[in-house]
Enzyme design. Structure first.
Site, PDB file in Angstrom:
ATOM      1  N   LYS A  53      49.784  40.701 -11.759  1.00 17.64           N
ATOM      2  CA  LYS A  53      48.972  39.316 -12.041  1.00 17.64           C
ATOM      3  C   LYS A  53      47.514  39.487 -12.054  1.00 17.64           C
ATOM      4  O   LYS A  53      46.893  38.624 -12.862  1.00 17.64           O
ATOM      5  CB  LYS A  53      49.939  38.781 -11.140  1.00 17.64           C
ATOM      6  N   GLN A  97      54.836  34.057  -3.984  1.00 19.66           N
ATOM      7  CA  GLN A  97      55.478  35.060  -4.802  1.00 19.66           C
ATOM      8  C   GLN A  97      56.852  34.835  -4.116  1.00 19.66           C
ATOM      9  O   GLN A  97      57.173  34.971  -2.556  1.00 19.66           O
ATOM     10  CB  GLN A  97      54.855  36.718  -4.433  1.00 19.66           C
ATOM     11  N   ASP A 120      52.826  28.354 -11.486  1.00 15.85           N
ATOM     12  CA  ASP A 120      53.980  28.948 -11.254  1.00 15.85           C
ATOM     13  C   ASP A 120      54.921  27.699 -11.929  1.00 15.85           C
ATOM     14  O   ASP A 120      56.321  27.701 -12.467  1.00 15.85           O
ATOM     15  CB  ASP A 120      54.640  29.543 -10.539  1.00 15.85           C
TER      16      ASP A 120
HETATM   17  N1  GUN Z   1      59.458  36.343  -8.280  1.00 19.87           N
HETATM   18  C1  GUN Z   1      59.786  36.266  -9.682  1.00 19.87           C
HETATM   19  N2  GUN Z   1      59.379  36.205 -10.303  1.00 19.87           N
HETATM   20  C2  GUN Z   1      58.791  34.805  -9.587  1.00 19.87           C
HETATM   21  C3  GUN Z   1      57.389  34.436 -10.791  1.00 19.87           C
HETATM   22  O1  GUN Z   1      57.400  33.982 -11.214  1.00 19.87           O
HETATM   23  N3  GUN Z   1      56.797  32.904  -9.947  1.00 19.87           N
HETATM   24  C4  GUN Z   1      56.495  33.498  -8.290  1.00 19.87           C
HETATM   25  N4  GUN Z   1      56.186  32.750  -7.717  1.00 19.87           N
HETATM   26  N5  GUN Z   1      57.823  34.721  -7.965  1.00 19.87           N
HETATM   27  C5  GUN Z   1      58.310  35.250  -8.737  1.00 19.87           C
END
Ligand code: GUN
Length: 282
Positions: A53, A97, A120
């Site tokens: 990311k 996350q 998100d």
């Molecule tokens: N863990 C796995 N996929 C994601 C996501 O798209 N966003 C977040 N915040 N955590 C994750």
């Protein structure tokens, strides 16, 4: 007939190019879109995802920071940090996350993020906005799936879409997005009786369960569009989706591969959301 492939890598590249251009325009006005990522604990997959990311962001001109905290971080300290980021005008997107360590209340943590920075799309306000058709951030994975359908010019109006999986992150928002485009939507899950009878009626199938071979060729109507959200490993340790790709591609009209399908689109849509958060703040 073998299905056409929807190339998630190629489409994500196009979207990232558009993000780069729009970001450059925003920077020319003195605003750099900024994503703050918080990682609590040492989960190996989360470490990989968050690194991606940050790299995706910097490659497209966005600013991104990754804050790492030990697994025993008190929840109150995480909430205080989110509160500080909410109030920082230089930060446009906040991403915590998941999964969080067991002592934390995930709902409470997500609820602490300002909906204006919820890139998100996990906040209840974002979910409510999606449900009611109001502006708000859409979760990246189902949004990426919609972009894939759009990329092949697929008109969902009156079509039967079957979503397999009912998670808050994929299945439920996916169903709402398809509904918004006038599809007739069926949501299936682990308690669904006779899944095959339903998928055989589907013009579009989205498989989002997290289990290999949930969808096999005998379950697919000839010509259907099949979107595979799954990310699993096969016996040889190779990445694979929820769909029996080799079998289903002989029946479907369109299919997304794994890897190279939904995954890169999810990553691209996070950039879009962060850019849009910055544009809205401008
Ligand atoms: N863990 C796995 N996929 C994601 C996501 O798209 N966003 C977040 N915040 N955590 C994750």
């Amino acid at each position: 007939m073998t299905a056409h492939t929807i190339d998630g890598n190629a489409l994500a590249r196009q979207i990232r190019d558009q993000v780069s251009h729009r970001t450059a325009a925003l920077k020319a006005r003195g605003i750099t879109p900024q994503l703050s990522i918080i990682l609590v604990g040492e989960d190996p997959a989360s470490q990989v995802y968050t690194r991606h990311k940050v790299n995706d962001s910097t490659e497209t001109g966005l600013g991104a920071t990754l804050e790492r905290y030990p697994a025993d971080l008190p929840e109150a300290q995480l909430l205080a940090r989110i509160e500080a980021l909410n109030g920082d005008p230089a930060v446009h997107g906040i991403l915590v996350q998941l999964p969080l360590p067991a002592h934390m209340d995930t709902h409470k943590v997500i609820a602490a993020i300002s909906p204006a920075k919820d890139v998100d799309g996990f906040h209840v306000a974002s979910a409510g906005a999606l449900m009611t058709g109001l502006p708000g951030f859409w979760p990246c994975t189902p949004h990426g799936c919609m972009k894939m359908l759009e990329s092949i010019g697929y008109d969902l109006k009156g079509r039967h879409a079957v979503v397999i999986g009912r998670s808050n992150i994929v299945g439920k928002p996916m169903a709402l997005m398809l509904l918004q485009k006038d599809a007739t939507v069926t949501v299936c899950h682990s308690r669904t009786q006779d899944l095959k009878a339903l998928t055989l009626q589907a013009d579009v199938i989205v498989a989002a369960v997290g289990k290999r071979n949930v969808l096999t060729a005998d379950m697919v109507k000839p010509g259907a569009v099949v979107i595979d959200v799954g990310m699993n490993r096969n016996d040889a340790g190779k990445l694979c989706g929820d769909v029996d790709y080799e079998g289903v591609r002989e029946v479907a009209g369109w299919i997304t591969p794994v890897p190279g399908g939904v995954g890169p689109m999810t990553r691209a849509m996070l950039l879009v959301n962060t850019l849009e958060a910055a544009e809205r703040s401008a």
